[in-house]
Design a protein around this motif. Structure first.
Motif, PDB file in Angstrom:
ATOM      1  N   VAL A 106       0.714  -1.371  -0.175  1.00  0.00           N
ATOM      2  CA  VAL A 106       0.204  -0.017  -0.034  1.00  0.00           C
ATOM      3  C   VAL A 106       0.885   1.359  -0.107  1.00  0.00           C
ATOM      4  CG1 VAL A 106      -1.521   1.476   1.381  1.00  0.00           C
ATOM      5  CG2 VAL A 106      -1.919  -1.297   0.866  1.00  0.00           C
ATOM      6  N   SER A 107       1.856   1.266   0.830  1.00  0.00           N
ATOM      7  CA  SER A 107       2.745   2.198   0.746  1.00  0.00           C
ATOM      8  C   SER A 107       3.484   2.371  -0.554  1.00  0.00           C
ATOM      9  CB  SER A 107       3.825   1.890   1.842  1.00  0.00           C
ATOM     10  OG  SER A 107       4.915   2.946   1.943  1.00  0.00           O
ATOM     11  N   LYS A 108       3.770   1.397  -1.385  1.00  0.00           N
ATOM     12  CA  LYS A 108       4.395   1.578  -2.764  1.00  0.00           C
ATOM     13  C   LYS A 108       3.316   2.208  -3.570  1.00  0.00           C
ATOM     14  CE  LYS A 108       7.544  -1.846  -1.969  1.00  0.00           C
ATOM     15  NZ  LYS A 108       8.126  -3.222  -2.305  1.00  0.00           N
ATOM     16  N   ILE A 109       1.989   1.620  -3.301  1.00  0.00           N
ATOM     17  CA  ILE A 109       1.059   2.215  -4.274  1.00  0.00           C
ATOM     18  C   ILE A 109       0.903   3.546  -4.220  1.00  0.00           C
ATOM     19  CG2 ILE A 109      -1.503   2.068  -4.590  1.00  0.00           C
ATOM     20  CD1 ILE A 109      -1.392  -1.025  -4.051  1.00  0.00           C
ATOM     21  N   PHE A 110       0.942   4.349  -2.885  1.00  0.00           N
ATOM     22  CA  PHE A 110       0.630   5.731  -2.523  1.00  0.00           C
ATOM     23  C   PHE A 110       1.774   6.363  -3.188  1.00  0.00           C
ATOM     24  CE2 PHE A 110       0.082   9.585  -0.140  1.00  0.00           C
ATOM     25  CZ  PHE A 110      -1.304   9.426  -0.082  1.00  0.00           C
ATOM     26  N   GLN A 111       2.928   5.871  -3.284  1.00  0.00           N
ATOM     27  CA  GLN A 111       4.288   6.361  -3.537  1.00  0.00           C
ATOM     28  C   GLN A 111       4.124   6.696  -5.237  1.00  0.00           C
ATOM     29  OE1 GLN A 111       7.107   7.387  -1.606  1.00  0.00           O
ATOM     30  NE2 GLN A 111       7.773   8.440  -3.791  1.00  0.00           N
ATOM     31  N   LYS A 112       3.507   5.490  -5.925  1.00  0.00           N
ATOM     32  CA  LYS A 112       3.296   5.208  -7.397  1.00  0.00           C
ATOM     33  C   LYS A 112       2.220   6.720  -7.706  1.00  0.00           C
ATOM     34  CE  LYS A 112       4.006   1.120  -9.101  1.00  0.00           C
ATOM     35  NZ  LYS A 112       4.157   0.106 -10.221  1.00  0.00           N
ATOM     36  N   LEU A 113       1.388   6.597  -6.872  1.00  0.00           N
ATOM     37  CA  LEU A 113       0.528   7.618  -7.457  1.00  0.00           C
ATOM     38  C   LEU A 113       0.852   9.220  -7.245  1.00  0.00           C
ATOM     39  CD1 LEU A 113      -2.878   5.926  -5.598  1.00  0.00           C
ATOM     40  CD2 LEU A 113      -2.378   5.998  -7.945  1.00  0.00           C
ATOM     41  N   TRP A 114       1.569   9.170  -6.137  1.00  0.00           N
ATOM     42  CA  TRP A 114       2.318  10.445  -5.785  1.00  0.00           C
ATOM     43  C   TRP A 114       3.271  10.912  -6.975  1.00  0.00           C
ATOM     44  CZ3 TRP A 114       2.083  14.725  -3.236  1.00  0.00           C
ATOM     45  CH2 TRP A 114       3.094  15.739  -3.028  1.00  0.00           C
ATOM     46  N   ASP A 115       4.081   9.847  -7.327  1.00  0.00           N
ATOM     47  CA  ASP A 115       5.088  10.020  -8.505  1.00  0.00           C
ATOM     48  C   ASP A 115       4.301  10.362  -9.871  1.00  0.00           C
ATOM     49  OD1 ASP A 115       7.016   9.293  -6.605  1.00  0.00           O
ATOM     50  OD2 ASP A 115       7.318   7.338  -7.319  1.00  0.00           O
ATOM     51  N   LYS A 116       2.949   9.653 -10.037  1.00  0.00           N
ATOM     52  CA  LYS A 116       2.257  10.029 -11.267  1.00  0.00           C
ATOM     53  C   LYS A 116       1.614  11.259 -11.140  1.00  0.00           C
ATOM     54  CE  LYS A 116       1.817   5.064 -12.524  1.00  0.00           C
ATOM     55  NZ  LYS A 116       1.938   4.936 -13.895  1.00  0.00           N
ATOM     56  N   ASP A 117       1.734  11.995 -10.160  1.00  0.00           N
ATOM     57  CA  ASP A 117       1.166  13.311  -9.626  1.00  0.00           C
ATOM     58  C   ASP A 117      -0.465  13.061  -9.874  1.00  0.00           C
ATOM     59  OD1 ASP A 117       0.882  15.967  -9.467  1.00  0.00           O
ATOM     60  OD2 ASP A 117       0.266  16.589 -11.423  1.00  0.00           O
ATOM     61  N   ALA A 118      -0.924  11.813  -9.500  1.00  0.00           N
ATOM     62  CA  ALA A 118      -2.370  11.759  -9.336  1.00  0.00           C
ATOM     63  C   ALA A 118      -2.884  12.126  -7.981  1.00  0.00           C
ATOM     64  CB  ALA A 118      -2.628   9.969  -9.258  1.00  0.00           C
ATOM     65  N   ILE A 119      -1.738  12.330  -7.011  1.00  0.00           N
ATOM     66  CA  ILE A 119      -2.080  12.753  -5.599  1.00  0.00           C
ATOM     67  C   ILE A 119      -1.190  14.411  -5.442  1.00  0.00           C
ATOM     68  CG2 ILE A 119      -1.199  12.263  -3.045  1.00  0.00           C
ATOM     69  CD1 ILE A 119      -2.002   9.665  -3.522  1.00  0.00           C
ATOM     70  N   TYR A 120      -1.873  15.050  -4.671  1.00  0.00           N
ATOM     71  CA  TYR A 120      -1.333  16.506  -4.242  1.00  0.00           C
ATOM     72  C   TYR A 120      -1.500  16.761  -2.790  1.00  0.00           C
ATOM     73  CZ  TYR A 120      -6.018  18.124  -4.944  1.00  0.00           C
ATOM     74  OH  TYR A 120      -7.246  18.735  -4.889  1.00  0.00           O
ATOM     75  N   LYS A 121      -0.949  17.546  -2.309  1.00  0.00           N
ATOM     76  CA  LYS A 121      -1.212  17.956  -1.062  1.00  0.00           C
ATOM     77  C   LYS A 121      -1.956  19.172  -0.712  1.00  0.00           C
ATOM     78  CE  LYS A 121       1.360  18.339   3.337  1.00  0.00           C
ATOM     79  NZ  LYS A 121       2.762  18.235   3.945  1.00  0.00           N
ATOM     80  N   GLY A 122      -3.060  19.060   0.045  1.00  0.00           N
ATOM     81  CA  GLY A 122      -3.647  20.458   0.292  1.00  0.00           C
ATOM     82  C   GLY A 122      -4.548  20.506   1.504  1.00  0.00           C
ATOM     83  N   ALA A 123      -5.550  21.073   1.901  1.00  0.00           N
ATOM     84  CA  ALA A 123      -6.235  20.913   3.325  1.00  0.00           C
ATOM     85  C   ALA A 123      -7.710  20.720   3.016  1.00  0.00           C
ATOM     86  CB  ALA A 123      -6.259  22.319   3.725  1.00  0.00           C
ATOM     87  N   TYR A 124      -8.046  19.774   3.963  1.00  0.00           N
ATOM     88  CA  TYR A 124      -9.347  19.271   3.784  1.00  0.00           C
ATOM     89  C   TYR A 124     -10.376  19.992   4.948  1.00  0.00           C
ATOM     90  CZ  TYR A 124     -13.479  16.268   3.919  1.00  0.00           C
ATOM     91  OH  TYR A 124     -14.674  15.798   4.000  1.00  0.00           O
ATOM     92  N   GLU A 125     -11.338  20.123   4.599  1.00  0.00           N
ATOM     93  CA  GLU A 125     -12.432  20.763   5.452  1.00  0.00           C
ATOM     94  C   GLU A 125     -13.707  20.105   4.914  1.00  0.00           C
ATOM     95  OE1 GLU A 125     -12.548  24.962   6.022  1.00  0.00           O
ATOM     96  OE2 GLU A 125     -14.177  24.803   7.273  1.00  0.00           O
ATOM     97  N   GLY A 126     -14.354  19.423   6.061  1.00  0.00           N
ATOM     98  CA  GLY A 126     -15.622  18.726   5.720  1.00  0.00           C
ATOM     99  C   GLY A 126     -15.898  17.769   6.935  1.00  0.00           C
ATOM    100  N   TRP A 127     -16.949  16.890   6.558  1.00  0.00           N
ATOM    101  CA  TRP A 127     -17.598  16.040   7.494  1.00  0.00           C
ATOM    102  C   TRP A 127     -16.889  14.566   7.389  1.00  0.00           C
ATOM    103  CZ3 TRP A 127     -20.241  18.644  10.860  1.00  0.00           C
ATOM    104  CH2 TRP A 127     -20.937  19.896  10.726  1.00  0.00           C
ATOM    105  N   TYR A 128     -16.822  14.019   8.578  1.00  0.00           N
ATOM    106  CA  TYR A 128     -16.190  12.547   8.297  1.00  0.00           C
ATOM    107  C   TYR A 128     -17.127  11.691   9.304  1.00  0.00           C
ATOM    108  CZ  TYR A 128     -13.035   9.012   8.098  1.00  0.00           C
ATOM    109  OH  TYR A 128     -12.349   7.752   7.941  1.00  0.00           O
TER     110      TYR A 128
END
Ligand code: MSP
Length: 665
Positions: A106-128
């Motif tokens: 899972v850690s490698k999958i997340f890294q792959k998604l980051w490397d492919k720019d499918a993931i970015y860093k932001g701020a979340y505001e909402g309901w959980y």
């Protein structure tokens, strides 16, 4: 193995926050039935199930129990595996999201998604919503509650990584268009298409407010969102990404992901988008089924209204539970779980139809031939009907199981069983037994009954593995089931046929309902003592309030929706119709119910309709009315009519042409 075609089926990986209940067993028994059937068909089957062990909810539960999350899930894993063993679940692999290999993947999958720019860093505001582990925007809430479970949501504000889900709307629509069978049934597909068309929002895929999960590899104060972790199990269990040439190459893409409708969005939108981002092929099919309801509410661990499969299996047998789950409700629709229905199914289908056929047949082989059928047998034309129906039943079971139509497949097997019971009435073996000259005919009749039972037990094997083996053993056959044996002509009786005790003893309805109610009360008392959510007295009749009663005319009972939902109303197309000999008021209609299923219904409408008026007409059929013999014809269902003041009947129909088998609700 290499030359075998692979077949990969998955269940959801379940949250071990509580003991699993009959709802989880429903999906798992269904998947097991398909896996067993595909193995019989010679496929190289991979059946995966497992546990979704990370996330805030599990962390909270463990804390409440005074345990570390790992100890907590380890203990739950023992109970869950025991349950699947009890229910004869033949999984090939059991994944736990705390498995080291899965966490690293899972850690490698997340890294792959980051490397492919499918993931970015932001701020979340909402309901959980913690029980569902789901983020919601303000507009997605229903009356300020979680739209999935109706539970309370928490305002959440945190730094988060986001998956660019919004970019996948069009690719998903294109994929759905190119693969009309990707998501089934149709209603789910339409709902998801509407959801995608409304526009997808980027998805928060990390949390910082707790730490029970897989860390983001390059930012360890973030834990990877539990749904990314969980969905990945379907490929990490096959060795992705490190061992892409092994099981991953052999089994992926999965043939079917099975789950109930509340998590179909994750499987048919988020999961495919992640796979697209990873450049991994999409699963071939996602199949979402309905809910088992109690008092019209989904059984839910957080609501506490659960039925314990262990209690049911121990009292009624594993196969009775498996049978009930797959027979009672057409897969794909919601269905109410009631104790009455369970006991009635056991009595009518298992004890009466199947159990009696076996008892009568084996008893007669013992009585007339000391358990060994002579080889000299005298055939009669009537026998062919049974043989042909056996061959047809196999074809039907195959077709229905390829389409996850478990209840229809079982209905097809029961048509064969009922036909064999009728064959006993027609051939009257007890009369043949009195006539020495009829011994060869008697041997043929009993041989045909043994054949039918043998074929039925092959077809039953994926559903009821223990009963299938028990029937074959009683008939002196090898308990090794092979699909090519599902036809007449293979029965031989080298070892004596055993009479034995009933396969499914008949139950006393009153005693059982009282016993089951007691179990629920005990559970409610235990829950009250521990301060847990009390169990809904789910199976007690719903209380009608005085106010509600006052609103209806005297003598008319108010019903709950659950009463109405017991009626299975379908659109059927009349394909043939004729008068019933010797009965002025009766017409016998043959109906097409779609999916190749047909029905025969006898109705008292001959004074209002001529037989030639009906073929081609679409009518409304009450499908689950108990079959009844009318003038020697087995009538299974009822056509709905309106009756005018002069007594003339008008068949109900639909306003336009619809596919036969469409539900009426
Ligand atoms: N952990 C997630 C699934 C992750 S899969 C990548 C989850 N777990 S769960 O324990 O809540 O299980 C939900 C599933 O259990 C449903 O989708 C369904 O398969 C099964 N069911 C649970 N209750 C059910 C009913 N009352 N009726 C039918 N199915 C039920 O969601």
């Amino acid at each position: 193995m290499a030359d075998k075609q692979s077949f990969y089926i998955t269940t959801p990986i379940y949250y071990p926050s509580n003991k699993l209940h009959i709802g989880h067993s429903y999906t798992t028994v269904a998947a097991d039935t398909v896996a067993r059937f595909q193995r019989l068909k010679g496929k190289d089957v991979m059946f995966l199930t497992g546990m979704d062990e990370h996330g805030q909810k599990i962390q909270q539960k463990a804390a409440e129990a005074g345990k570390s999350p790992q100890d907590f899930v380890d203990e739950m894993a023992v109970g869950i595996k025991k349950l699947w063993q009890l229910l004869d679940i033949s999984y090939d692999r059991f994944i736990r999201t705390t498995d080291k290999q899965h966490e690293e993947a899972v850690s490698k999958i997340f890294q792959k998604l980051w490397d492919k720019d499918a993931i970015y860093k932001g701020a979340y505001e909402g309901w959980y919503c913690t029980p569902c582990e789901s983020f919601w925007t303000e507009s997605q809430l229903k009356e300020n509650k979680c739209p999935d479970c109706g539970g309370a949501v928490e305002r959440t504000q945190e730094e988060s990584y986001f998956f660019r889900l919004s970019q996948y709307g069009q690719p998903l629509l294109d994929y759905y268009a190119a693969h009309p069978d990707f998501l089934k049934p149709e209603a789910s597909r339409n709902e998801m298409l509407r959801f995608i068309e409304q526009g997808l929002e980027d998805l928060a895929v990390s949390r910082t407010s707790f730490d029970w999960g897989v860390k983001v590899p390059f930012d360890p104060k973030h834990v990877i969102y539990v749904w990314i972790d969980a969905l990945s199990n379907y490929i990490t269990a096959m060795g992705y990404p490190d061992d892409a040439d092994g099981d991953f190459a052999r089994y992926w893409p999965a043939d079917v992901h099975l789950m109930a409708k509340e998590i179909v969005r994750f499987h048919s939108i988020i999961w495919p988008a992640i796979l697209m981002a990873l450049d991994v092929p999409l699963p071939k099919h996602v199949y979402s089924h309905g809910w088992l309801l109690m008092n019209d509410s989904k059984m839910s661990k957080s609501k506490g209204n659960v039925v314990d499969p262990v209690v049911l299996a121990e009292r009624y047998s594993v196969d009775a539970v498996r049978y009930f789950l797959l027979r009672e409700v057409p897969f794909g629709l919601d269905g109410n779980f009631t104790n009455e229905a369970l006991v009635e199914r056991i009595n009518s289908d298992l004890a009466n139809d199947l159990g009696n056929l076996l008892s009568r047949t084996t008893a007669m082989v013992n009585k007339y031939f000391d358990g060994v059928l002579p080889e000299t047998r005298e055939a009669a034309p009537l026998d062919d009907e049974l043989a042909e129906l056996a061959a047809k039943s196999y074809e039907e079971v195959d077709r229905y199981l390829e389409n996850m139509q478990f209840s229809y497949a079982l209905a097809a097997i029961w048509r064969l069983i009922s036909r064999a019971n009728k064959y006993i009435d027609e051939t009257e073996p007890w009369k043949l037994g009195k006539d020495r000259a009829a011994a060869a005919r008697l041997a043929a009749v009993l041989g045909n009954l043994c054949e039918t039972l043998r074929v039925a037990s092959v077809l039953l094997y994926p559903f009821l593995p223990q009963s299938s083996a028990a029937i074959l053993t009683r008939l002196g056959q090898s308990a090794e089931v092979a699909l090519e044996n599902a036809r007449f002509g293979l029965f031989s009786s080298p070892t004596p046929i055993l009479a034995g005790s009933p396969l499914f003893p008949r139950l006393d309805l009153k005693t059982e309902i009282a016993w089951l109610d007691e179990q629920l009360e005990a559970r409610a008392a235990a829950a009250a003592a521990t301060g847990a959510v009390p169990a809904t007295p789910a199976l007690a009749p719903a209380a009608e309030t005085a106010a509600a009663e006052a609103a209806v005319p005297e003598g008319v009972a108010l019903i709950e929706y659950s009463d109405f939902s017991k009626l299975r109303l379908l659109v059927a197309q009349v394909t043939a119709c004729e008068r019933v000999k010797g009965a002025d008021r009766l017409l016998k209609s043959t109906l097409d119910l779609g999916n190749g299923e047909t029905r025969v219904v006898v109705s008292g409408i001959a004074e209002s309709y001529a037989p030639e008026d009906l073929p081609g007409r679409q009518v409304i059929l009450l499908e689950n009315l108990k079959p009844r013999k009318i003038r020697g014809i087995e009538s299974a269902g009822m056509l709905l009519c309106a009756e005018d003041s002069d007594g003339k009947l008008y068949l109900l129909g639909v306003d336009g042409k619809v596919s036969p088998g469409s539900a009426v609700s």
